[in-house]
Write an enzyme that holds these catalytic residues in place. Structure first.
Site, PDB file in Angstrom:
ATOM      1  CG  LEU B 238      -1.887   1.198   1.316  1.00  0.00           C
ATOM      2  CD1 LEU B 238      -2.910   1.177   0.193  1.00  0.00           C
ATOM      3  CD2 LEU B 238      -2.573   1.234   2.670  1.00  0.00           C
ATOM      4  CG  ASP B 239      -0.618   4.660   0.192  1.00  0.00           C
ATOM      5  OD1 ASP B 239      -1.270   4.617  -0.869  1.00  0.00           O
ATOM      6  OD2 ASP B 239      -1.134   4.917   1.292  1.00  0.00           O
ATOM      7  CB  ALA B 240       5.107   0.951  -0.722  1.00  0.00           C
TER       8      ALA B 240
END
Lengths: 295, 295, 295, 295
Positions: B238-240
């Site tokens: 996530l979000d990476a």
């Protein structure tokens, strides 16, 4: 690590655009075993008028990947350039030979302090040969950095002689860059001519706004919401030479003209040091009154 | 002007770095008479560790300068790429064939409005095939722009079925870009896998700060002086995922978390539209968890 | 939360500076129990010339903290202002009464799309009463947003009549803001006069550079490294009215004039929407040809 | 101009918000004939939760407009503050009495050079009492500026003694600011406590991203498109103190970690010098772990 692994040859070339230039240059380098670590290209033709185009490139090659030295590279590359065409302009420089600069200053210290600090910290790839001031006041700090300082007064009735002395002092160093770091004298046309493409000025406005004297006061009077600075090559046309770099900062109604003078220094320092770095690294190709900057 | 003069073939290639790649590609294009109008190169090896390097290039050729079409170019270029090596990854696209996109939205309208406006103004080189929302509220404005809108509810107890429907609706368009324009559902790992390198998300913080929910509230609580937004490829982490573009704006003590939410929209719009443009123009090459963006 | 808790009265005042103004205004508000939630002050005198100073303030008070309504506040505040002096100029507005705006457009859609999106997303505190175009092409999207659109042609031989019709259409709404969202007609002097302090224009350059037509082409020809946009009040002096907001983006040698046109739209949108917001929130106080902007 | 016309008293106050505070302070100043040249206010309560609010103000008064001196102003203002409430925190400073600073450095010269240059150019309102380094290498340039330099080695097995000596050397100057200008030692908790609100650090990342060591290398590994720097007050919680100022610059795939280190220095210099200026001008009010900065 072997320090020679850091040594680079930097090639720039500009010429009328046509097909096959990239292939010719990269073929030449590949045949010699050259390891390209940076390469940039630009064609300025537009789709609607392809006949007016001009081509620009900058290539950086590991010195230790070539079986010959910089002089030999120049010889061989001159043949490549000749094939490309008679209008081709090119340079080959060697990062193992430091570029040399002379700084011209007056009484404003901020750009000088900044450049001295960067040079002594090893941030700028340059050997600072001399600083020349039309006032003596900045001499001490220059000498504290181990750099020769020359004071050349510019009396109102003796400017031609002063410029002659300035020219002599500058040119004996054969500098790659002559930096007008808030030097407050307007260079005569023959110096602009002699130093074309080497003399960088910092103007304290976002050109072409606010040409000439007291640009921050002009900006304050107009009520602009951003102020800027411009690094450009010096030409005989005042503040109108090819622009290398510009930047701005936000101001507001609370900033007096004096605040703008103070705050603008931050932008002047940055813009001049960036423009100088790019010039020293052969990233700036001048064409007409514009620049291609391969950052 | 002949409109075909605007048609371009865009070639990208990435591979382990070695000498001669540029020569090989430019030689191939020169032999075919190809007129290169843009060319960019990048090698990510560092001087201290030349063995780990990887090479990236993007080349843009005038379609009318080549004596064959895009399919033939792909055939011929695949032979060039094969010579360069088995790890080479490459694409050839034709600007005469519009890229296609599907947008995923929820209730937040600002990125959707911005993208619809840009598409209808001809600013983005894309054909918008569909917008899919997990709420109905944005349907009217989508339809007013002549774009199909699908409502796929995501009930708490029926997400797997909803994602299956979403996947079917998306994939029937075979889109080049799947844009999560403030879509508030976390994609399951198999969708991240299936859409790898095609699904772009806008996260409303300057990643890696403030991962996860309510990033503006996190930013407000920490008292930062700038807030940002990040456009990145979606991955299962996530979000990476690989970052395509980021930008920030200044905030101060006077900005509440609600002000940050409102003001941040300006950055979300810009960052997403820039990232999407670069993706559509084949300017983004993903390598590991990082991107090379040839702007 | 009680929605009335969000209602505010916004007071602005400008006058020749002297001691005691802040005390008078804040004393008046304190005596009435007024809860000040925002307060900003500016004096433009410089230390070296205190006699030329002018004072500006903007105060925001919770409506529910006062025991009277906006009309009563205006009555009482007019007495305070009268005591401060005959030159004092002041306004009292009520955020419970929406500001009204009329937009003027031509064929360029990007600023219109942006403002329509912001209004429909509730981002701008305004009621959009009408959009008037000298071309019909943008009518559909305006009507899709539920806003009336009027087409007023501007034939070369009928401009006075067209401006008369435009004026009538605009003024029947008694708008607080008249937004020239890339309206390509130059307003006659009497309209500039009639709409002074209400008509906001977006100019697509960093004024005062590149006044007049085709500023991006002028910028491209000069080779600047940043392009900008300026939101200013319209005056009879073309592109020379008081500046409300400006911003810039970086360009380089790779940007054609057409690229600048496209990329500049991002700045035009932002600068116009910011300037309009500040105008609507009574954050902009005009003094001579300059503005105080209490952001 | 009389130099005393430039002398100012700067008042700051923070307290729980309520009605009438502005009136009380401005009434006090008006009664004394005080000429306010700058005034800023901030209330951090939100409409949805007015009970949690806190009020902040900074006022600047011409010294020659008051019929008493700074000590008398402090006496009288303490009575005003006492009326406002027991939680009120306030300061009164006199620009006629220079603030004093001590700098802590290690081997990295860029922030030191920048601050020395600014001080010697008169850009920062500060008297530089001493520079203390855990290495000797920067001593010469400090002494060339006429500032005392102290070398305090920090051997791995003797840090407590070194910190004790550092503390003694710092505190004998009773400095208003203790600037960690790339000082590479982590202050022990008791020093953070003793110097709370006075010790400013520059961290070379956009906090809260990349806390701790080698932040540029962390940034490079993550592939961010902007790098930043943060000026914050030192607290016992590493890199987590109240943020005073932050800024960023754009990087891209062409920037190695070493390029980021070099380019980041430009931001470190700017952010630290801005933060220090605001601290010296009493523009920074700390509240909890956040700051109000009245720029």
């Amino acid at each position: 690590m072997d320090p020679s692994a850091e040594r680079r040859y930097v090639i720039t070339l500009s010429c009328p655009d046509t097909t096959g230039i990239v292939a010719r240059i990269s073929g030449f380098l590949a045949d010699a075993g050259g390891w390209i670590v940076e390469a940039a290209y630009h064609s300025d033709h537009s789709p609607s008028d392809p006949t007016t185009g001009w081509f620009f490139t900058r290539q950086v090659v590991r010195a230790d990947s070539l079986p010959f030295d910089a002089d030999e590279l120049r010889d061989r590359f001159s043949a490549v350039a000749a094939e490309i065409g008679p209008e081709a302009r090119w340079t080959v420089t060697d990062t193992g030979v430091p570029k040399r600069a002379v700084l011209l200053v007056s009484k404003e210290p901020h750009c000088l302090h900044d450049l001295l600090g960067r040079v002594s910290a090893g941030e700028l790839p340059v050997q600072l040969d001399a600083v020349i001031g039309n006032h003596e006041v900045l001499g001490d700090i220059v000498r504290a950095h181990g750099v020769p300082f020359h004071h050349v007064p510019f009396p109102a009735d003796g400017k031609p002689a002063a410029f002659a002395e300035l020219r002599k002092l500058v040119e004996e160093h054969e500098p790659d860059a002559i930096v007008l770091a808030r030097f407050m004298q307007i260079l005569p046309a023959e110096l602009c001519e002699a130093w074309a493409g080497k003399a960088l000025n910092i103007h304290h406005s976002f050109l072409p706004s606010f040409v000439g004297a007291r640009p921050y006061h002009q900006a304050h009077a107009r009520g602009v919401k951003l102020i800027g600075a411009t690094c450009h090559y010096v030409t005989a046309d005042l503040d109108a030479g090819p622009i290398v770099e510009q930047d701005v900062i936000r101001v507001d109604h609370g900033d007096t003209a004096a605040d703008m003078v103070r705050r603008g220094r931050d932008i002047e320092r940055l813009v001049l040091s960036r423009g100088l770095r790019w010039h020293l690294e052969d990233r700036v190709l001048v064409h007409g009154n514009k620049t291609v900057v391969f950052r």
